[in-house]
Design a protein around this motif. Sequence first.
Motif, mmCIF file in Angstrom:
data_model
loop_
_atom_site.group_PDB
_atom_site.id
_atom_site.type_symbol
_atom_site.label_atom_id
_atom_site.label_comp_id
_atom_site.label_asym_id
_atom_site.label_seq_id
_atom_site.Cartn_x
_atom_site.Cartn_y
_atom_site.Cartn_z
ATOM 1 N N VAL A 197 0.862 -1.180 0.000
ATOM 2 C CA VAL A 197 0.000 0.000 0.000
ATOM 3 C C VAL A 197 0.898 1.229 0.000
ATOM 4 O O VAL A 197 1.755 1.385 0.863
ATOM 5 N N LEU A 198 0.719 2.092 -0.991
ATOM 6 C CA LEU A 198 1.562 3.278 -1.141
ATOM 7 C C LEU A 198 1.024 4.424 -0.289
ATOM 8 O O LEU A 198 -0.187 4.622 -0.194
ATOM 9 N N GLN A 199 1.933 5.164 0.292
ATOM 10 C CA GLN A 199 1.551 6.280 1.155
ATOM 11 C C GLN A 199 1.033 7.448 0.322
ATOM 12 O O GLN A 199 1.682 7.892 -0.612
ATOM 13 N N CYS A 200 -0.146 7.936 0.668
ATOM 14 C CA CYS A 200 -0.764 9.073 -0.015
ATOM 15 C C CYS A 200 -1.136 10.127 1.026
ATOM 16 O O CYS A 200 -1.838 9.818 1.995
ATOM 17 N N ARG A 201 -0.678 11.339 0.814
ATOM 18 C CA ARG A 201 -0.956 12.404 1.775
ATOM 19 C C ARG A 201 -2.354 12.976 1.602
ATOM 20 O O ARG A 201 -2.889 13.594 2.509
ATOM 21 N N ASN A 202 -2.938 12.762 0.438
ATOM 22 C CA ASN A 202 -4.241 13.347 0.126
ATOM 23 C C ASN A 202 -5.341 12.321 0.404
ATOM 24 O O ASN A 202 -5.300 11.204 -0.130
ATOM 25 N N PRO A 203 -6.361 12.657 1.212
ATOM 26 C CA PRO A 203 -7.433 11.689 1.497
ATOM 27 C C PRO A 203 -8.304 11.368 0.286
ATOM 28 O O PRO A 203 -9.139 10.464 0.361
ATOM 29 N N ARG A 204 -8.103 12.100 -0.810
ATOM 30 C CA ARG A 204 -8.864 11.819 -2.030
ATOM 31 C C ARG A 204 -8.196 10.729 -2.874
ATOM 32 O O ARG A 204 -8.696 10.383 -3.939
ATOM 33 N N ILE A 205 -7.085 10.199 -2.409
ATOM 34 C CA ILE A 205 -6.308 9.240 -3.194
ATOM 35 C C ILE A 205 -5.905 8.052 -2.329
ATOM 36 O O ILE A 205 -5.530 8.222 -1.173
ATOM 37 N N THR A 206 -5.983 6.863 -2.897
ATOM 38 C CA THR A 206 -5.368 5.674 -2.299
ATOM 39 C C THR A 206 -4.757 4.869 -3.428
ATOM 40 O O THR A 206 -5.276 4.864 -4.553
#
Length: 504
Positions: free
Chosen positions: A91-100
């Motif tokens: 699972v890649l780290q995403c800072r934006n809650p609009r993205i996973t």
Amino acid sequence: MERNFTLMSYNCKSVKTAVGDIRHLCQKADIIALQETWLLPHDIPFLDTISSDFEYSGTSAVDTSAGILKGRPYGGVAILWRKGIFKTVSVLQCRNPRITAIKGMLCDRSVIVVSVYMPTNSLENLPVFTECLSEVIAIVEGNEVESVFVLGDFNAHPNELFCNELVSFCSEQNWVCADIEILGVGSDHYTFVSDAHGCRRWLDHCIVTQSAWRTIRGVEIDTNVYSSDHLPLIITCNFNIIRNKTYVTGVQRNNVIWGGRDNAQIKRYREICNSRLRNICFPDEFRICGDKRCKILGHKYVLDKMYNDIVGILAGASEQTCSARTCCPRGGPGKDKRVAGWNKHVLSAHRDAKMKYRIWLLHNKPQSGIVYQHMLETRKRFKSKLNWCLKNQEQIKMDRLATLHAAKNFPKFWTSTNKLNIKPSLPVSVGDQSEPRAIANMFMEHFKVQSPLGSSSTVFDGGAEVDQLPVRFTAKQVAMVINKMSRGKSPGHDGLSIEHFKLA
């Protein structure tokens, strides 16, 4: 044997409400990108109860630290993938809650799948939209994976603001909006039906890199789902044709530019190459295997290893015989990437955009008002002028040279020629054609590159199947081709230039 995989994008408008439809989709799909899951942070494990055959990753958009939650939850994205489809998943780290996003390994292949949920299409939300796209690019560049699938609710209806921005993004990154490309922007397809007005809109999309685009076999929209006002977008792919780049292990690419070398350096380079290349054994697998269309994965690994060994020897020998003065120009490669026409066409717009952006920051990033509008307008103007310059580099260079030639300013003419990396061999006198455009056209015709064989009608991908028999050639023919190749060209992806082969 071809094995197709199915990817789906579905704005479910609450996972808990649409769980029945999602379970139905799990029977047909291998990967499902969900948007608007409406889950709180502690509810994310609910995704594990949807299907025992699927694993999950999800992000909540609800900030529970802000106090008591008022009204219903909102936003949220998730990805479900069938167990066993990937050898490993991270699972890649995403800072934006609009993205996973997830990264999956398929033997020697890697793919990235991203689920995105964009804001409502409006001028005020354009910075959020572009920020999400920038976050996606950061994720891709940070993982060095070529095959990327970005699915989700982009709120981008054809010919409207967000869709135009999305098309511009794909053009700049050399990506493809797969569903629009296959179904056609002028078709009557839709993925959203308004419960309030009954209008139909095409808001859900799948954008892919060029490597991922070659895997796509079909696109369709599922109209048999009723829990949400969105319809699932279905992408059918064949992951088996994905091949990663061949990277040379242990060699820092482009670390050594060949540059000018004296005879002693060239002789030493040849001696090192010959002594080390003698130790490379021709693999027994190639002698034993009689299949002219061999597809054995183990044989591919052997071939890749032999290739890496050869490239490593050539690159290592060139580095060992390199002097910093002759081989590694000051600043290193890529330090001075000039944009032709920057000062004339882009510089003032860049200054305005930079100034308005700083003013916008000083006002605490307002999302409306005159300061916000000025920031958007100057940014768009700068971006437009920069894109124009990048697309017209050759014409700008030729116009510059033609203007200097017409003014008989030959010192600057030849100085500009060197700076722009152009080697004109036209006569100094061009008769009465003093018009800059006429001279530019002469330069354009002079430097036009055309293959004597004409245009190619078919381009075969490295992973595609070809029915023709393999091309056969002798070592003598290879030596003849290498000897006829022109020197002074840019290195390839493995860091080797023509000199590495001609002088080895």
